[in-house]
Write an enzyme that holds these catalytic residues in place. Sequence first.
Site, mmCIF file in Angstrom:
data_model
loop_
_atom_site.group_PDB
_atom_site.id
_atom_site.type_symbol
_atom_site.label_atom_id
_atom_site.label_comp_id
_atom_site.label_asym_id
_atom_site.label_seq_id
_atom_site.Cartn_x
_atom_site.Cartn_y
_atom_site.Cartn_z
ATOM 1 N N CYS A 104 -0.329 4.095 2.229
ATOM 2 C CA CYS A 104 -0.153 3.973 3.869
ATOM 3 C C CYS A 104 1.450 3.917 3.932
ATOM 4 O O CYS A 104 1.693 4.655 5.045
ATOM 5 C CB CYS A 104 -0.338 2.460 3.932
ATOM 6 S SG CYS A 104 -2.077 1.751 3.454
ATOM 7 N N ASP A 105 2.306 3.527 3.074
ATOM 8 C CA ASP A 105 3.681 3.232 3.656
ATOM 9 C C ASP A 105 4.561 4.233 2.612
ATOM 10 O O ASP A 105 5.718 4.414 3.191
ATOM 11 C CB ASP A 105 4.005 2.154 3.237
ATOM 12 C CG ASP A 105 3.184 1.189 4.355
ATOM 13 O OD1 ASP A 105 2.829 1.195 5.393
ATOM 14 O OD2 ASP A 105 2.966 -0.146 4.058
ATOM 15 N N CYS A 148 0.873 -1.053 0.084
ATOM 16 C CA CYS A 148 -0.012 -0.078 0.027
ATOM 17 C C CYS A 148 0.829 1.335 -0.034
ATOM 18 O O CYS A 148 1.400 1.561 1.039
ATOM 19 C CB CYS A 148 -0.883 -0.013 1.433
ATOM 20 S SG CYS A 148 -1.800 1.480 1.408
#
Length: 350
Positions: free
Chosen positions: A178-179, A175
């Site tokens: 997300c990251d 992701c």
Amino acid sequence: MNTETNPSILSSISGFGIGVGDSDAAPQAAPEAGAEPQADSPVREVVIVGSGPAGYTAAVYAARAELKPLVIAGSLDAGGALMTTTDVENFPGFPEGIMGPELMTNMQEQAERFGAELVYEDAVRLQLDGEIKEIETESGEVHRARAVIIATGSAYRKLGLAREDELTGKGVSWCATCDGFFFKDKKLVVVGGGDSAVEEATFLTRFGDVTLMHRRDELRASKAMVRRAENDPKLTIMWNTEVTELHGENALTGLTIRDTVTGKTSQVEADGFFQAIGHLPRTDLVKDQLELDEAGYIAVQGRSTLTNLEGVFACGDVVDHTYRQAITAAGSGCSAALDAERYLLAKDDV
Ligand SMILES: Cc1cc2nc3c(=O)[nH]c(=O)nc-3n(C[C@H](O)[C@H](O)[C@H](O)COP(=O)(O)OP(=O)(O)OC[C@H]3O[C@@H](n4cnc5c(N)ncnc54)[C@H](O)[C@@H]3O)c2cc1C
């Protein structure tokens, strides 16, 4: 996402797996239609299947509406996808970020505080048509409810490489949203050939140089996405390339790659490795009863969480192939609880 193990989180993880709130929810007279009633099985207002951000948020709202929800939280995966990560920096309300398991423990405790009951088992059979729905768990217990909220999430499709799980959160990710932020000025590799892969890769170029590896000689992505990839100066595409090994002890340092035409292998450095090869919505239990969309997610009506069956609602990543974030899952869990509450009120008014 990439951090040392935090003892306080470990204790919250182990605490998370324990305990079953047994049911003392107010039994109700079973309406006439539906499945064979079991003499001693009370009919609840709402049962929620799944305990990720969507399921717990639905539980908070349903519990505060006095619906005494039962959450079938799952056995091994209770708490959902965020139990497998460390820092979550984009869930509002936590200016310093929060560890994934801690966030989920908070949600669990918040739901329980208002009276939600939890069963840490998987649902193994659902019967969703009729006025009274049945939810059977792995111990054989059959729960009954007037409304069911499905919040079973989706899994990331994995390449299945050795050490993939071990290096998850230590350079291996699924992701970019997300990251990506954790990889400023790092060397990044994305695998995949569809729209999501190009989207992830072009998003990541704001953090570092990105190589998109694809095992064929052309992308499956739409023309517009391909143009976007070709015009991005920080993005390199390596065709006919597959990743066969991950390297690094405590964090990813590189990859072994293989040319799918010549079979030749070589090694490249990489700090971040993002797999963008698809998702698997968890619909096994419902796919023969609920309409799915063309991508295999549960189909809901417009912006609501209503499925094709009365009294059955779906929320979170099991309906969402677009956003797939904790906050969007939580938001749709809220919608599902409100939809269920309105459905029950309307039924009672008839
Ligand atoms: C490693 C990782 C890092 C991430 N980082 C972030 C991040 O930083 N920020 C962010 O916003 N998002 C992040 N995400 C995405 C986020 O976790 C998901 O979008 C979100 O968890 C989806 O919530 P959900 O409730 O729909 O599903 P999930 O969280 O997947 O929960 C599904 C639930 O359903 C249960 N379940 C499934 N089948 C059954 C069954 N048969 N019986 C009973 N229960 C069942 C599972 O046990 C689980 O509790 C990350 C995901 C991963 C994997």
